[in-house]
Scaffold this motif. Structure first.
Motif, short mmCIF file in Angstrom:
data_model
loop_
_atom_site.label_atom_id
_atom_site.label_comp_id
_atom_site.label_asym_id
_atom_site.label_seq_id
_atom_site.Cartn_x
_atom_site.Cartn_y
_atom_site.Cartn_z
N PHE A 135 27.54 7.56 92.33
CA PHE A 135 26.72 8.35 91.43
C PHE A 135 26.72 7.76 90.02
CE2 PHE A 135 28.23 11.20 94.75
CZ PHE A 135 27.07 11.84 95.14
N PHE A 138 21.75 13.59 89.09
CA PHE A 138 21.97 13.97 90.48
C PHE A 138 22.28 15.46 90.62
CE2 PHE A 138 25.99 12.39 88.77
CZ PHE A 138 26.88 13.40 89.08
N PHE A 188 32.52 13.58 92.79
CA PHE A 188 31.46 12.58 92.76
C PHE A 188 32.08 11.24 92.33
CE2 PHE A 188 29.59 16.68 91.65
CZ PHE A 188 28.61 16.80 92.62
#
Length: 447
Positions: free
Chosen positions: A102, A77, A97
């Protein structure tokens, strides 16, 4: 400025990190990788990585890591240019995150990432994974640490002596100076609009044809045809269609030494009778096993030249050519700060190149893509040096298979350098399985 005494529990490793007497590249190479692991351990992080911009280029590499094991991990990502990458590279504060949203290395962790800046721009980031939320003292210290890394990275830029190629001369212009009768051939081309260029594979025939075309007909169409139809009717239709499409442009026919008698006759007749208003380049080797029609031989000799072999160049001229090619390719691969070791220069000058220009460029490009430091050493010139062309073919070259293989090889070599040969990380970054990566590496001569 934040002082050490503001922290009630400053980790011992942290003091070493910020108080080390080493600076610049020495600190980054010898201190950062070792003490990053200690820092992550003392602060209770389960995994962490420091990613930095490589010296003199526009790519990033993994400078230090902790907790990933031999297989490593790739944060997809945070692909360069992605939305999250842009957010991180422009955020003065830590970016978080969550593991629920994620793909992280840990199964029950969250991640915090902090931008690393030097001067006016971002030069990388550090990222840590932890099971709980990041505490304020730990966040402040990581920000201090990112500042320390940025300062050290900036010092590696000091004193870099980056050679620049002459703006008035490039590798092809240097090579063109060694081509006999080039000026005369150009003058005749203006009059007759035809030129036969002979030489071994990879000697720059298409490049020379394109240069002459652009100098005489800037902006006009330029079409390269690698093989002609063997069926006579199809060949006549193809030549007619190409002529109508190009008008005042240039048609380039490669491999003319392989044409059979029928193809030779049709090509000669088309040139003399079709009324084609454009220009024609005929490319091929001096040697042929095919029988040649007297008429076609006269056709080839209307205006022709032979490209010289590199083995006839003096050592001084070849050294100059190597240096200019190296600077050009370093710039094209975003590695303008790269240097060529003296031993590598001598190695490149002493090699045989099958008498062609492309092999020399490919050998240099292999060293640039393989090199993992700021200096190309002889060992960097070895991988795949005789397997295949590294350069991406010209846009006019319609050989899709060759273009695909060359691009794949460049990407794999780049991943190999960034991830120090770790195939699992390479595969994740390239978006393929490890088995597919190994198959491609064997196929492309990289294993």
């Amino acid at each position: 400025m934040i002082k050490f005494k503001q922290f009630h529990s400053m980790p011992s490793q942290a003091i070493s990190l910020l108080a080390s007497e080493k600076n610049g590249k020495d600190w980054m190479d010898s201190v950062l990788p070792v003490l990053w692991e200690g820092l992550c351990t003392e602060l209770g992080f389960s995994a962490g990585v420091v990613v930095l911009k490589a010296e003199g280029e526009d790519s990033f590499y993994e400078s230090a890591s902790f907790g990933y094991g031999e297989d490593g991990f790739y944060y997809s990502f945070l692909n360069r240019g992605s939305l999250h990458w842009e957010e991180l590279m422009h955020s003065p504060e830590p970016v978080f995150f969550t593991g629920a949203e994620f793909e992280l290395f840990g199964k029950k962790t969250n991640a915090a990432a902090i931008r690393i800046s030097s001067g006016r721009g971002a030069v990388g980031f550090l990222l840590v994974e932890l099971e709980e939320s990041l505490t304020i003292p730990a966040g402040i210290f990581l920000s201090l640490f990112a500042e320390k890394i940025g300062n050290a990275w900036g010092r590696t830029r000091t004193g870099l002596n980056v050679p620049e190629a002459s703006r008035d001369e490039n590798s092809h212009s240097l090579y063109r100076k060694e081509i006999p009768n080039l000026d005369l051939a150009q003058q005749e081309f203006v009059k007759q609009k035809i030129l036969t260029i002979l030489g071994p594979p990879g000697s720059g025939k298409k490049t020379l044809a394109k240069w002459i075309h652009q100098s005489q007909f800037p902006g006009a169409p330029f079409l390269v045809v690698e093989s002609l139809p063997e069926h006579f009717g199809k060949l006549e239709k193809a030549l007619s269609a190409w002529g109508a499409e190009l008008e005042q442009g240039s048609l380039v026919l490669a491999g003319i030494q392989t044409l059979n008698l029928g193809q030779q006759q049709i090509l000669s007749d088309w040139w003399s009778k079709s009324g084609y208003s454009g220009s024609l380049f005929l490319l091929g080797s001096e040697e042929t096993n095919q029988e040649i029609l007297p008429e076609f031989e006269r056709f080839l000799r209307k205006n022709s030249l032979v490209l010289p072999s590199l083995r006839f160049l003096s050592k001084v001229k070849l050294q100059s050519l190597v240096q200019v090619i190296f600077e050009e390719l370093s710039g094209s691969q975003n590695r303008s700060g790269l240097q060529l070791a003296d031993q590598s220069l001598q190695e490149l000058v002493s090699r045989p190149y099958a008498e062609n220009f492309a092999d020399l460029r490919n050998a240099i490009l292999t060293g640039i893509l393989t090199c993992r430091t700021s200096r190309v050493e002889p060992a960097d010139l070895e991988p795949g040096k005789s397997k295949m062309d590294l350069e991406i073919p010209d846009a006019e070259d319609l050989d899709l298979r060759r273009g695909t293989e060359a691009l794949e090889r460049q990407k794999i070599l780049l991943a190999m350098r960034i991830f120090s040969g770790n195939q699992i990380r390479m595969a994740k970054a390239l978006g393929i399985s490890r088995g597919s990566l190994q198959y491609k590496m064997k196929q492309l001569g990289l294993m």
